[in-house]
Design a protein around this motif. Sequence first.
Motif, PDB file in Angstrom:
ATOM      1  N   GLN A 439       0.827  -1.208   0.000  1.00 41.30           N
ATOM      2  CA  GLN A 439       0.000   0.000   0.000  1.00 41.30           C
ATOM      3  C   GLN A 439       0.867   1.266   0.000  1.00 41.30           C
ATOM      4  O   GLN A 439       0.573   2.235  -0.721  1.00 41.30           O
ATOM      5  CB  GLN A 439      -0.930  -0.006   1.217  1.00 41.30           C
ATOM      6  N   GLU A 442       2.342   1.716  -3.356  1.00 41.35           N
ATOM      7  CA  GLU A 442       1.317   2.164  -4.317  1.00 41.35           C
ATOM      8  C   GLU A 442       1.084   3.662  -4.190  1.00 41.35           C
ATOM      9  O   GLU A 442       0.970   4.379  -5.194  1.00 41.35           O
ATOM     10  CB  GLU A 442       0.022   1.386  -4.063  1.00 41.35           C
ATOM     11  N   LYS A 443       1.015   4.165  -2.946  1.00 38.79           N
ATOM     12  CA  LYS A 443       0.815   5.601  -2.739  1.00 38.79           C
ATOM     13  C   LYS A 443       1.996   6.410  -3.264  1.00 38.79           C
ATOM     14  O   LYS A 443       1.825   7.537  -3.742  1.00 38.79           O
ATOM     15  CB  LYS A 443       0.625   5.885  -1.241  1.00 38.79           C
ATOM     16  N   GLN A 445       3.746   5.608  -5.789  1.00 37.69           N
ATOM     17  CA  GLN A 445       3.888   5.296  -7.220  1.00 37.69           C
ATOM     18  C   GLN A 445       5.144   4.453  -7.496  1.00 37.69           C
ATOM     19  O   GLN A 445       5.771   4.573  -8.550  1.00 37.69           O
ATOM     20  CB  GLN A 445       3.943   6.591  -8.040  1.00 37.69           C
ATOM     21  N   LYS A 504       0.240  12.383  -9.345  1.00 33.54           N
ATOM     22  CA  LYS A 504      -0.389  11.218  -8.715  1.00 33.54           C
ATOM     23  C   LYS A 504       0.037  11.081  -7.259  1.00 33.54           C
ATOM     24  O   LYS A 504      -0.774  10.751  -6.378  1.00 33.54           O
ATOM     25  CB  LYS A 504      -0.045   9.955  -9.492  1.00 33.54           C
ATOM     26  N   GLU A 507      -1.737  13.669  -5.179  1.00 33.36           N
ATOM     27  CA  GLU A 507      -3.136  13.293  -5.002  1.00 33.36           C
ATOM     28  C   GLU A 507      -3.275  12.209  -3.935  1.00 33.36           C
ATOM     29  O   GLU A 507      -4.196  12.260  -3.091  1.00 33.36           O
ATOM     30  CB  GLU A 507      -3.711  12.794  -6.340  1.00 33.36           C
ATOM     31  N   ASN A 508      -2.354  11.241  -3.953  1.00 33.88           N
ATOM     32  CA  ASN A 508      -2.381  10.167  -2.946  1.00 33.88           C
ATOM     33  C   ASN A 508      -2.123  10.711  -1.541  1.00 33.88           C
ATOM     34  O   ASN A 508      -2.709  10.232  -0.563  1.00 33.88           O
ATOM     35  CB  ASN A 508      -1.337   9.105  -3.285  1.00 33.88           C
ATOM     36  N   HIS A 511      -5.279  12.195  -0.039  1.00 35.47           N
ATOM     37  CA  HIS A 511      -6.306  11.224   0.364  1.00 35.47           C
ATOM     38  C   HIS A 511      -5.715  10.122   1.248  1.00 35.47           C
ATOM     39  O   HIS A 511      -6.076   8.965   1.147  1.00 35.47           O
ATOM     40  CB  HIS A 511      -6.966  10.609  -0.875  1.00 35.47           C
ATOM     41  N   ASN A 512      -4.781  10.520   2.118  1.00 33.78           N
ATOM     42  CA  ASN A 512      -4.205   9.568   3.070  1.00 33.78           C
ATOM     43  C   ASN A 512      -5.271   9.073   4.037  1.00 33.78           C
ATOM     44  O   ASN A 512      -6.237   9.790   4.344  1.00 33.78           O
ATOM     45  CB  ASN A 512      -3.080  10.249   3.868  1.00 33.78           C
TER      46      ASN A 512
END
Length: 572
Positions: A439, A442-443, A445, A504, A507-508, A511-512
Amino acid sequence: MTLYYNYLAKYKIPFLIAVLCVTLEAVCDLLGPTLMARIINQGIEKGSLAEVYYWGTLMLAVTLLGACFAVTRSNLASYVSQRMGGDLRADLFGKIISFAEQSGDKIDGGSLITRMINDTSQIIQFINGMMRIFLKAPLTGIGSVILASWLNFRLSLIIYGVVAVVSLLIYASMKFSYPRFYQLQKAVDRVNLKVQEYLIGIRLVKAFGTYEQETEKFAEANRELMQKGISSQMVITLISPFLTLVVGTGTAAVIFLGSRLFMMDLADLGDMMAFTIYMAQILTSLIMITTVFTTFVRTKASMERIGEVLDCAEDFAPSGAERKLQGKITFDKVTFAYPNGSGVPAIRELSFTVNPGGSLAIIGPTGSGKSTIAWLLLRFYDADRGRIMLDDYPIQELGADEIRHNIAIVPQKSMLFSGTVAENLRWGDKQASPEELRQAAEKAQADFIGQMTEGYDSLLGSEGVNLSGGQKQRLSLARALLKKAPVLILDDATSALDAVTEAKVRENLKHNDYRQTLLIITQRCGTAMSADQILVMENGREAGLGSHEELMRACAIYQDIYHTQLQSSREA
Protein backbone atom coordinates in the motif's frame (compact mmCIF):
# COMPACT_ATOMS: atom_id res chain seq x y z
CA MET A 1 44.77 7.75 29.92
CA THR A 2 42.10 7.31 32.61
CA LEU A 3 39.65 6.24 29.92
CA TYR A 4 41.82 3.30 28.87
CA TYR A 5 42.48 2.26 32.48
CA ASN A 6 38.69 1.99 32.78
CA TYR A 7 38.61 -0.35 29.77
CA LEU A 8 41.42 -2.48 31.23
CA ALA A 9 39.62 -2.56 34.60
CA LYS A 10 36.89 -4.69 32.98
CA TYR A 11 39.52 -7.40 32.43
CA LYS A 12 41.48 -6.78 35.61
CA ILE A 13 41.88 -10.42 36.64
CA PRO A 14 43.27 -11.80 33.32
CA PHE A 15 45.44 -8.66 33.04
CA LEU A 16 46.90 -9.15 36.51
CA ILE A 17 47.49 -12.87 35.82
CA ALA A 18 49.29 -11.90 32.60
CA VAL A 19 51.44 -9.39 34.52
CA LEU A 20 52.30 -12.08 37.08
CA CYS A 21 53.23 -14.51 34.29
CA VAL A 22 55.43 -11.88 32.62
CA THR A 23 57.16 -11.20 35.94
CA LEU A 24 57.78 -14.91 36.62
CA GLU A 25 58.96 -15.41 33.02
CA ALA A 26 61.46 -12.56 33.48
CA VAL A 27 62.68 -14.15 36.74
CA CYS A 28 63.22 -17.46 34.93
CA ASP A 29 65.18 -15.71 32.17
CA LEU A 30 67.33 -13.92 34.76
CA LEU A 31 68.11 -17.13 36.62
CA GLY A 32 69.51 -18.78 33.47
CA PRO A 33 72.95 -17.03 33.34
CA THR A 34 73.41 -17.41 37.12
CA LEU A 35 72.71 -21.15 36.92
CA MET A 36 75.09 -21.44 33.96
CA ALA A 37 77.78 -19.75 36.05
CA ARG A 38 77.23 -22.38 38.75
CA ILE A 39 77.65 -25.15 36.18
CA ILE A 40 81.00 -23.71 35.06
CA ASN A 41 82.36 -22.59 38.44
CA GLN A 42 81.20 -25.50 40.61
CA GLY A 43 80.97 -28.27 38.01
CA ILE A 44 83.28 -27.93 35.02
CA GLU A 45 86.19 -26.07 36.70
CA LYS A 46 86.15 -28.46 39.68
CA GLY A 47 85.56 -31.54 37.51
CA SER A 48 82.36 -32.50 39.37
CA LEU A 49 79.90 -34.24 37.04
CA ALA A 50 77.31 -34.40 39.82
CA GLU A 51 77.31 -30.62 40.12
CA VAL A 52 76.95 -30.31 36.34
CA TYR A 53 73.91 -32.64 36.39
CA TYR A 54 72.37 -30.88 39.39
CA TRP A 55 72.68 -27.31 38.12
CA GLY A 56 71.97 -28.37 34.52
CA THR A 57 68.71 -30.10 35.53
CA LEU A 58 67.71 -27.07 37.59
CA MET A 59 68.48 -24.77 34.64
CA LEU A 60 66.38 -26.94 32.29
CA ALA A 61 63.45 -26.94 34.76
CA VAL A 62 63.60 -23.14 35.07
CA THR A 63 63.65 -22.79 31.24
CA LEU A 64 60.59 -25.05 30.84
CA LEU A 65 58.76 -23.17 33.59
CA GLY A 66 59.55 -19.87 31.84
CA ALA A 67 58.13 -21.28 28.58
CA CYS A 68 54.86 -22.18 30.35
CA PHE A 69 54.60 -18.65 31.75
CA ALA A 70 55.29 -17.23 28.24
CA VAL A 71 52.50 -19.29 26.64
CA THR A 72 50.01 -18.27 29.35
CA ARG A 73 50.74 -14.54 29.17
CA SER A 74 50.60 -14.60 25.33
CA ASN A 75 47.12 -16.13 25.35
CA LEU A 76 45.90 -13.74 28.04
CA ALA A 77 47.41 -10.76 26.22
CA SER A 78 45.58 -11.65 23.00
CA TYR A 79 42.31 -12.19 24.88
CA VAL A 80 42.43 -8.91 26.85
CA SER A 81 43.67 -6.71 23.97
CA GLN A 82 41.12 -8.03 21.46
CA ARG A 83 38.23 -7.79 23.93
CA MET A 84 39.26 -4.28 24.87
CA GLY A 85 39.56 -3.36 21.19
CA GLY A 86 36.07 -4.74 20.53
CA ASP A 87 34.64 -2.70 23.42
CA LEU A 88 36.41 0.43 22.21
CA ARG A 89 35.15 0.05 18.63
CA ALA A 90 31.60 -0.58 19.91
CA ASP A 91 31.73 2.53 22.11
CA LEU A 92 33.14 4.61 19.25
CA PHE A 93 30.36 3.49 16.92
CA GLY A 94 27.75 4.14 19.60
CA LYS A 95 29.23 7.60 20.14
CA ILE A 96 29.20 8.39 16.41
CA ILE A 97 25.59 7.20 16.15
CA SER A 98 24.64 9.60 18.94
CA PHE A 99 26.69 12.54 17.57
CA ALA A 100 25.15 15.95 17.72
CA GLU A 101 25.04 17.44 14.22
CA GLN A 102 27.85 19.90 15.02
CA SER A 103 30.08 16.99 16.09
CA GLY A 104 29.58 15.39 12.69
CA ASP A 105 30.48 18.72 11.09
CA LYS A 106 33.65 18.93 13.20
CA ILE A 107 35.22 15.56 12.25
CA ASP A 108 34.82 14.35 8.68
CA GLY A 109 33.85 10.79 7.76
CA GLY A 110 37.30 9.77 6.48
CA SER A 111 38.89 10.74 9.80
CA LEU A 112 36.22 8.87 11.79
CA ILE A 113 36.93 5.70 9.79
CA THR A 114 40.67 6.07 10.41
CA ARG A 115 40.13 6.59 14.12
CA MET A 116 37.79 3.62 14.44
CA ILE A 117 40.06 1.23 12.50
CA ASN A 118 43.70 2.41 12.41
CA ASP A 119 43.86 4.18 15.77
CA THR A 120 41.95 1.43 17.55
CA SER A 121 44.26 -1.20 16.03
CA GLN A 122 47.27 0.80 17.27
CA ILE A 123 45.88 0.73 20.81
CA ILE A 124 45.14 -3.02 20.55
CA GLN A 125 48.72 -3.67 19.44
CA PHE A 126 50.07 -1.56 22.30
CA ILE A 127 47.98 -3.33 24.95
CA ASN A 128 48.95 -6.71 23.51
CA GLY A 129 52.62 -5.75 23.37
CA MET A 130 52.52 -4.27 26.86
CA MET A 131 51.25 -7.52 28.35
CA ARG A 132 53.56 -9.74 26.29
CA ILE A 133 56.84 -7.86 25.89
CA PHE A 134 56.76 -4.29 27.13
CA LEU A 135 56.50 -5.21 30.81
CA LYS A 136 59.14 -7.89 30.42
CA ALA A 137 61.77 -5.56 28.94
CA PRO A 138 62.21 -3.24 31.97
CA LEU A 139 61.94 -6.18 34.39
CA THR A 140 64.65 -8.10 32.52
CA GLY A 141 66.80 -4.97 32.11
CA ILE A 142 66.63 -3.93 35.75
CA GLY A 143 67.07 -7.53 36.96
CA SER A 144 70.09 -8.00 34.68
CA VAL A 145 71.72 -4.83 36.04
CA ILE A 146 71.14 -5.97 39.65
CA LEU A 147 72.42 -9.53 39.10
CA ALA A 148 75.38 -8.31 37.02
CA SER A 149 76.29 -5.90 39.85
CA TRP A 150 76.02 -8.77 42.31
CA LEU A 151 78.38 -10.90 40.21
CA ASN A 152 81.02 -8.16 39.75
CA PHE A 153 80.52 -4.60 40.89
CA ARG A 154 83.56 -3.23 39.04
CA LEU A 155 82.25 -4.36 35.65
CA SER A 156 78.76 -3.14 36.46
CA LEU A 157 79.96 0.49 36.44
CA ILE A 158 80.18 0.20 32.64
CA ILE A 159 76.53 -0.88 32.53
CA TYR A 160 75.42 2.17 34.55
CA GLY A 161 77.11 4.45 32.04
CA VAL A 162 75.50 2.64 29.09
CA VAL A 163 72.03 2.84 30.69
CA ALA A 164 72.42 6.59 31.36
CA VAL A 165 73.39 7.39 27.75
CA VAL A 166 70.63 5.17 26.32
CA SER A 167 68.03 6.84 28.58
CA LEU A 168 68.98 10.24 27.17
CA LEU A 169 68.67 8.92 23.61
CA ILE A 170 65.22 7.43 24.36
CA TYR A 171 64.06 10.75 25.82
CA ALA A 172 65.22 12.59 22.69
CA SER A 173 63.44 10.01 20.51
CA MET A 174 60.13 10.55 22.33
CA LYS A 175 60.40 14.35 22.30
CA PHE A 176 60.96 14.57 18.55
CA SER A 177 58.80 11.60 17.45
CA TYR A 178 55.43 12.44 19.01
CA PRO A 179 54.47 15.51 16.92
CA ARG A 180 55.57 13.67 13.77
CA PHE A 181 53.41 10.62 14.50
CA TYR A 182 50.42 12.86 15.23
CA GLN A 183 50.83 14.51 11.83
CA LEU A 184 51.21 11.05 10.28
CA GLN A 185 47.75 10.03 11.50
CA LYS A 186 46.28 13.23 10.07
CA ALA A 187 47.87 12.39 6.73
CA VAL A 188 46.23 8.95 6.88
CA ASP A 189 42.90 10.76 7.46
CA ARG A 190 43.37 12.77 4.28
CA VAL A 191 44.16 9.69 2.17
CA ASN A 192 41.07 7.91 3.51
CA LEU A 193 38.95 10.99 2.82
CA LYS A 194 40.12 11.19 -0.80
CA VAL A 195 39.37 7.50 -1.38
CA GLN A 196 35.97 7.85 0.30
CA GLU A 197 35.07 10.90 -1.81
CA TYR A 198 36.05 9.09 -4.99
CA LEU A 199 34.03 5.98 -4.15
CA ILE A 200 30.95 8.04 -3.29
CA GLY A 201 31.22 10.20 -6.39
CA ILE A 202 32.60 7.59 -8.81
CA ARG A 203 29.74 8.03 -11.29
CA LEU A 204 30.19 11.79 -11.29
CA VAL A 205 33.93 11.38 -11.85
CA LYS A 206 33.22 9.14 -14.83
CA ALA A 207 30.55 11.47 -16.18
CA PHE A 208 32.84 14.52 -16.06
CA GLY A 209 35.96 12.54 -17.01
CA THR A 210 37.96 14.01 -14.13
CA TYR A 211 40.20 10.97 -13.67
CA GLU A 212 43.40 13.00 -13.93
CA GLN A 213 42.27 15.59 -11.38
CA GLU A 214 41.15 12.93 -8.89
CA THR A 215 44.37 10.96 -9.44
CA GLU A 216 46.40 14.10 -8.82
CA LYS A 217 44.45 14.87 -5.63
CA PHE A 218 45.06 11.36 -4.35
CA ALA A 219 48.71 11.50 -5.42
CA GLU A 220 49.15 14.71 -3.44
CA ALA A 221 47.56 13.20 -0.31
CA ASN A 222 49.54 9.99 -0.79
CA ARG A 223 52.77 11.97 -1.26
CA GLU A 224 52.08 13.88 1.95
CA LEU A 225 51.47 10.58 3.80
CA MET A 226 54.75 9.21 2.46
CA GLN A 227 56.65 12.33 3.57
CA LYS A 228 55.06 12.28 7.03
CA GLY A 229 55.89 8.57 7.31
CA ILE A 230 59.53 9.21 6.41
CA SER A 231 59.68 12.16 8.82
CA SER A 232 58.19 10.15 11.71
CA GLN A 233 60.60 7.26 11.17
CA MET A 234 63.61 9.52 10.62
CA VAL A 235 64.18 10.18 14.33
CA ILE A 236 64.09 6.47 15.15
CA THR A 237 66.29 5.67 12.15
CA LEU A 238 68.91 8.18 13.32
CA ILE A 239 68.83 7.24 16.99
CA SER A 240 68.81 3.42 16.60
CA PRO A 241 72.43 3.19 15.28
CA PHE A 242 73.61 5.35 18.19
CA LEU A 243 71.85 2.99 20.61
CA THR A 244 73.57 -0.01 19.04
CA LEU A 245 76.91 1.81 19.08
CA VAL A 246 76.60 2.74 22.76
CA VAL A 247 75.61 -0.77 23.86
CA GLY A 248 78.20 -2.40 21.57
CA THR A 249 80.90 -0.16 23.01
CA GLY A 250 79.77 -1.10 26.52
CA THR A 251 79.91 -4.83 25.66
CA ALA A 252 83.44 -4.46 24.23
CA ALA A 253 84.50 -2.57 27.36
CA VAL A 254 83.06 -5.35 29.57
CA ILE A 255 84.97 -8.04 27.64
CA PHE A 256 88.22 -6.03 27.72
CA LEU A 257 88.00 -5.13 31.41
CA GLY A 258 86.69 -8.57 32.31
CA SER A 259 89.65 -10.29 30.68
CA ARG A 260 92.03 -8.06 32.68
CA LEU A 261 90.21 -8.89 35.93
CA PHE A 262 90.24 -12.61 35.08
CA MET A 263 94.02 -12.52 34.56
CA MET A 264 94.33 -10.81 37.95
CA ASP A 265 92.12 -13.51 39.58
CA LEU A 266 89.48 -10.89 40.40
CA ALA A 267 86.75 -12.65 38.34
CA ASP A 268 85.71 -16.28 37.74
CA LEU A 269 85.23 -17.68 34.23
CA GLY A 270 81.61 -18.61 34.90
CA ASP A 271 80.88 -15.16 36.29
CA MET A 272 82.45 -13.61 33.21
CA MET A 273 80.25 -15.67 30.89
CA ALA A 274 77.16 -14.94 32.95
CA PHE A 275 78.05 -11.24 32.97
CA THR A 276 78.37 -11.28 29.17
CA ILE A 277 74.93 -12.88 28.85
CA TYR A 278 73.44 -10.32 31.23
CA MET A 279 75.00 -7.60 29.10
CA ALA A 280 73.29 -9.12 26.04
CA GLN A 281 69.98 -9.21 27.93
CA ILE A 282 70.42 -5.57 28.88
CA LEU A 283 71.10 -4.75 25.22
CA THR A 284 67.93 -6.58 24.15
CA SER A 285 65.90 -4.90 26.90
CA LEU A 286 67.17 -1.43 25.97
CA ILE A 287 66.31 -1.96 22.31
CA MET A 288 62.90 -3.27 23.33
CA ILE A 289 62.35 -0.31 25.67
CA THR A 290 63.18 2.00 22.76
CA THR A 291 60.54 0.18 20.70
CA VAL A 292 58.13 0.48 23.63
CA PHE A 293 58.53 4.23 23.80
CA THR A 294 58.23 4.56 20.02
CA THR A 295 55.04 2.50 20.10
CA PHE A 296 53.80 4.51 23.05
CA VAL A 297 54.32 7.76 21.14
CA ARG A 298 52.17 6.46 18.25
CA THR A 299 49.61 5.06 20.68
CA LYS A 300 49.45 8.34 22.61
CA ALA A 301 48.60 10.14 19.36
CA SER A 302 45.91 7.52 18.62
CA MET A 303 44.52 7.80 22.15
CA GLU A 304 44.17 11.57 21.82
CA ARG A 305 42.41 11.23 18.47
CA ILE A 306 39.97 8.65 19.85
CA GLY A 307 39.51 10.82 22.93
CA GLU A 308 38.47 13.70 20.65
CA VAL A 309 35.67 11.51 19.27
CA LEU A 310 34.53 10.28 22.69
CA ASP A 311 34.53 13.86 24.02
CA CYS A 312 32.33 15.17 21.18
CA ALA A 313 28.92 16.54 22.05
CA GLU A 314 26.07 14.04 21.80
CA ASP A 315 22.58 14.48 20.51
CA PHE A 316 20.13 15.43 23.23
CA ALA A 317 18.92 12.50 25.31
CA PRO A 318 15.60 10.74 24.66
CA SER A 319 12.86 11.46 27.18
CA GLY A 320 11.42 7.95 27.30
CA ALA A 321 7.93 9.32 26.68
CA GLU A 322 5.81 8.10 23.76
CA ARG A 323 3.34 10.92 23.20
CA LYS A 324 1.58 10.90 19.85
CA LEU A 325 1.45 14.52 18.69
CA GLN A 326 -1.20 16.06 16.45
CA GLY A 327 1.27 17.72 14.09
CA LYS A 328 0.97 21.46 14.72
CA ILE A 329 4.20 23.30 13.80
CA THR A 330 5.10 26.78 15.05
CA PHE A 331 8.20 28.88 14.31
CA ASP A 332 8.26 32.06 16.39
CA LYS A 333 10.94 34.63 15.39
CA VAL A 334 13.56 31.91 14.87
CA THR A 335 17.14 32.89 13.99
CA PHE A 336 19.89 30.36 13.39
CA ALA A 337 23.48 30.30 12.06
CA TYR A 338 25.36 27.04 11.48
CA PRO A 339 28.04 26.33 14.10
CA ASN A 340 31.61 26.64 12.76
CA GLY A 341 30.15 28.22 9.62
CA SER A 342 30.47 31.71 8.18
CA GLY A 343 28.52 33.20 11.08
CA VAL A 344 25.87 34.55 8.71
CA PRO A 345 22.40 33.39 9.86
CA ALA A 346 20.84 30.75 7.60
CA ILE A 347 17.39 31.91 8.73
CA ARG A 348 16.44 35.20 10.42
CA GLU A 349 13.39 36.16 12.49
CA LEU A 350 11.28 33.47 10.81
CA SER A 351 7.70 32.95 11.98
CA PHE A 352 4.91 30.72 10.67
CA THR A 353 2.32 28.22 11.87
CA VAL A 354 0.99 25.04 10.24
CA ASN A 355 -2.10 23.55 11.84
CA PRO A 356 -2.58 19.78 12.23
CA GLY A 357 -3.43 18.19 8.91
CA GLY A 358 -2.49 21.33 7.02
CA SER A 359 0.23 21.79 4.47
CA LEU A 360 2.91 24.41 3.92
CA ALA A 361 5.15 24.63 0.86
CA ILE A 362 8.49 26.40 1.25
CA ILE A 363 9.98 27.82 -1.92
CA GLY A 364 12.87 30.12 -2.68
CA PRO A 365 16.27 30.43 -4.34
CA THR A 366 19.09 28.00 -3.54
CA GLY A 367 20.67 28.83 -0.18
CA SER A 368 17.63 30.69 1.12
CA GLY A 369 17.37 28.42 4.21
CA LYS A 370 14.61 26.03 3.13
CA SER A 371 16.27 22.75 4.24
CA THR A 372 17.53 24.44 7.42
CA ILE A 373 13.91 24.66 8.57
CA ALA A 374 13.67 20.85 8.39
CA TRP A 375 16.92 20.32 10.32
CA LEU A 376 15.78 22.68 13.07
CA LEU A 377 12.38 21.01 13.29
CA LEU A 378 14.07 17.61 13.71
CA ARG A 379 16.33 19.33 16.24
CA PHE A 380 19.56 18.38 14.55
CA TYR A 381 20.48 21.92 15.58
CA ASP A 382 19.06 24.30 18.18
CA ALA A 383 17.91 27.76 17.19
CA ASP A 384 20.05 30.67 18.37
CA ARG A 385 16.98 32.79 19.08
CA GLY A 386 13.23 32.33 18.98
CA ARG A 387 11.01 29.31 19.64
CA ILE A 388 10.11 26.18 17.69
CA MET A 389 7.08 24.26 18.92
CA LEU A 390 5.29 21.02 18.13
CA ASP A 391 1.68 20.98 19.38
CA ASP A 392 2.53 24.03 21.52
CA TYR A 393 5.36 22.11 23.22
CA PRO A 394 8.77 23.84 22.87
CA ILE A 395 10.94 21.21 21.20
CA GLN A 396 13.58 21.67 23.92
CA GLU A 397 11.07 20.07 26.29
CA LEU A 398 10.61 17.04 24.03
CA GLY A 399 12.98 14.10 23.83
CA ALA A 400 14.77 12.99 20.68
CA ASP A 401 12.54 9.92 20.43
CA GLU A 402 9.35 12.01 20.75
CA ILE A 403 10.32 14.53 18.06
CA ARG A 404 11.66 12.02 15.53
CA HIS A 405 8.95 9.45 16.21
CA ASN A 406 6.37 12.07 15.24
CA ILE A 407 8.18 13.34 12.13
CA ALA A 408 8.93 11.46 8.91
CA ILE A 409 11.23 12.94 6.29
CA VAL A 410 12.02 12.28 2.64
CA PRO A 411 15.43 13.95 2.29
CA GLN A 412 16.70 15.92 -0.66
CA LYS A 413 19.27 13.20 -1.37
CA SER A 414 17.54 9.81 -1.27
CA MET A 415 19.57 7.52 0.97
CA LEU A 416 19.05 3.78 0.70
CA PHE A 417 21.11 1.01 2.27
CA SER A 418 22.40 -2.33 1.14
CA GLY A 419 19.76 -5.01 1.73
CA THR A 420 16.38 -5.90 0.27
CA VAL A 421 13.68 -3.47 -0.82
CA ALA A 422 11.50 -4.66 2.07
CA GLU A 423 14.29 -4.08 4.61
CA ASN A 424 14.72 -0.51 3.39
CA LEU A 425 10.99 0.17 3.51
CA ARG A 426 10.67 -1.26 7.03
CA TRP A 427 12.84 1.56 8.34
CA GLY A 428 9.47 3.33 8.46
CA ASP A 429 7.79 0.51 10.38
CA LYS A 430 9.71 -2.58 11.50
CA GLN A 431 6.49 -4.56 11.93
CA ALA A 432 4.93 -3.60 8.58
CA SER A 433 3.09 -6.47 6.90
CA PRO A 434 3.55 -7.31 3.19
CA GLU A 435 0.17 -5.68 2.50
CA GLU A 436 1.23 -2.46 4.25
CA LEU A 437 4.44 -2.43 2.21
CA ARG A 438 2.40 -2.80 -0.96
CA GLN A 439 0.00 0.00 0.00
CA ALA A 440 2.81 2.42 0.84
CA ALA A 441 4.57 1.61 -2.43
CA GLU A 442 1.32 2.16 -4.32
CA LYS A 443 0.81 5.60 -2.74
CA ALA A 444 4.40 6.52 -3.63
CA GLN A 445 3.89 5.30 -7.22
CA ALA A 446 6.71 2.74 -6.66
CA ASP A 447 5.00 0.19 -8.94
CA PHE A 448 8.41 -0.74 -10.42
CA ILE A 449 9.04 -2.95 -7.35
CA GLY A 450 6.70 -5.60 -8.76
CA GLN A 451 8.74 -5.68 -11.98
CA MET A 452 12.01 -6.39 -10.13
CA THR A 453 13.32 -9.96 -10.24
CA GLU A 454 12.62 -10.79 -6.60
CA GLY A 455 10.01 -8.11 -5.95
CA TYR A 456 10.24 -6.82 -2.38
CA ASP A 457 13.04 -9.32 -1.69
CA SER A 458 15.23 -7.83 -4.45
CA LEU A 459 18.66 -6.77 -3.21
CA LEU A 460 19.74 -3.13 -3.40
CA GLY A 461 23.34 -2.03 -3.64
CA SER A 462 24.87 0.48 -1.23
CA GLU A 463 23.05 3.83 -1.57
CA GLY A 464 20.69 2.15 -4.07
CA VAL A 465 23.22 2.28 -6.91
CA ASN A 466 21.16 -0.17 -8.98
CA LEU A 467 18.15 2.20 -9.04
CA SER A 468 17.44 5.41 -10.95
CA GLY A 469 17.04 8.75 -9.17
CA GLY A 470 13.26 8.66 -9.51
CA GLN A 471 13.04 5.08 -8.22
CA LYS A 472 15.13 5.98 -5.16
CA GLN A 473 12.92 8.98 -4.43
CA ARG A 474 9.75 6.87 -4.63
CA LEU A 475 11.21 4.22 -2.29
CA SER A 476 12.22 6.97 0.16
CA LEU A 477 8.68 8.35 0.02
CA ALA A 478 7.14 4.90 0.59
CA ARG A 479 9.46 4.41 3.57
CA ALA A 480 8.33 7.72 5.08
CA LEU A 481 4.64 6.95 4.47
CA LEU A 482 5.00 3.64 6.32
CA LYS A 483 6.03 5.55 9.43
CA LYS A 484 2.56 7.16 9.57
CA ALA A 485 3.98 10.12 11.48
CA PRO A 486 1.82 13.17 12.24
CA VAL A 487 4.31 15.38 10.36
CA LEU A 488 5.75 14.53 6.94
CA ILE A 489 8.62 16.62 5.53
CA LEU A 490 9.22 16.40 1.79
CA ASP A 491 12.58 18.04 1.11
CA ASP A 492 12.58 18.42 -2.69
CA ALA A 493 11.41 14.81 -2.60
CA THR A 494 9.85 14.69 -6.08
CA SER A 495 12.50 16.56 -8.08
CA ALA A 496 13.40 13.42 -10.08
CA LEU A 497 9.78 12.57 -10.92
CA ASP A 498 7.97 13.55 -14.08
CA ALA A 499 4.96 15.87 -13.82
CA VAL A 500 2.37 13.08 -14.21
CA THR A 501 3.90 10.83 -11.53
CA GLU A 502 4.36 13.77 -9.18
CA ALA A 503 0.71 14.76 -9.60
CA LYS A 504 -0.39 11.22 -8.72
CA VAL A 505 1.84 11.23 -5.61
CA ARG A 506 0.39 14.60 -4.50
CA GLU A 507 -3.14 13.29 -5.00
CA ASN A 508 -2.38 10.17 -2.95
CA LEU A 509 -0.97 12.30 -0.12
CA LYS A 510 -4.18 14.36 -0.05
CA HIS A 511 -6.31 11.22 0.36
CA ASN A 512 -4.21 9.57 3.07
CA ASP A 513 -6.03 7.28 5.51
CA TYR A 514 -4.55 9.25 8.41
CA ARG A 515 -4.35 13.00 9.06
CA GLN A 516 -0.86 14.29 8.33
CA THR A 517 0.76 17.73 8.44
CA LEU A 518 2.83 18.31 5.28
CA LEU A 519 5.93 20.48 5.05
CA ILE A 520 6.89 20.59 1.37
CA ILE A 521 10.30 22.04 0.49
CA THR A 522 10.46 22.54 -3.25
CA GLN A 523 11.87 24.50 -6.15
CA ARG A 524 8.73 24.08 -8.29
CA CYS A 525 5.77 26.42 -8.20
CA GLY A 526 3.60 23.58 -9.54
CA THR A 527 4.42 21.51 -6.47
CA ALA A 528 4.04 24.45 -4.09
CA MET A 529 0.57 25.33 -5.44
CA SER A 530 -0.83 22.06 -4.03
CA ALA A 531 -0.23 23.27 -0.45
CA ASP A 532 -2.62 25.27 1.73
CA GLN A 533 -0.02 28.00 2.14
CA ILE A 534 3.26 28.90 0.47
CA LEU A 535 6.21 30.40 2.35
CA VAL A 536 8.65 32.26 0.09
CA MET A 537 12.21 32.47 1.42
CA GLU A 538 15.03 34.81 0.44
CA ASN A 539 18.39 35.07 2.25
CA GLY A 540 16.96 33.28 5.25
CA ARG A 541 14.02 35.67 5.64
CA GLU A 542 10.33 35.42 4.87
CA ALA A 543 9.68 37.17 1.55
CA GLY A 544 6.03 36.19 1.37
CA LEU A 545 3.41 33.93 2.95
CA GLY A 546 0.02 33.02 1.56
CA SER A 547 -1.80 31.15 -1.19
CA HIS A 548 -0.62 31.05 -4.79
CA GLU A 549 -3.11 33.74 -5.80
CA GLU A 550 -2.15 36.02 -2.90
CA LEU A 551 1.57 35.69 -3.65
CA MET A 552 1.02 36.34 -7.35
CA ARG A 553 -0.54 39.67 -6.37
CA ALA A 554 1.81 40.74 -3.56
CA CYS A 555 5.20 38.89 -3.76
CA ALA A 556 7.62 39.96 -6.50
CA ILE A 557 10.08 37.14 -5.80
CA TYR A 558 7.37 34.49 -6.15
CA GLN A 559 6.18 36.13 -9.35
CA ASP A 560 9.72 35.98 -10.76
CA ILE A 561 10.05 32.30 -9.87
CA TYR A 562 6.66 31.49 -11.37
CA HIS A 563 7.17 33.39 -14.61
CA THR A 564 10.71 32.01 -15.03
CA GLN A 565 9.46 28.44 -14.64
CA LEU A 566 6.49 29.13 -16.93
CA GLN A 567 8.83 30.58 -19.56
CA SER A 568 11.14 27.57 -19.29
CA SER A 569 8.16 25.23 -19.62
CA ARG A 570 6.98 26.95 -22.80
CA GLU A 571 10.47 26.91 -24.32
CA ALA A 572 10.78 23.21 -23.54
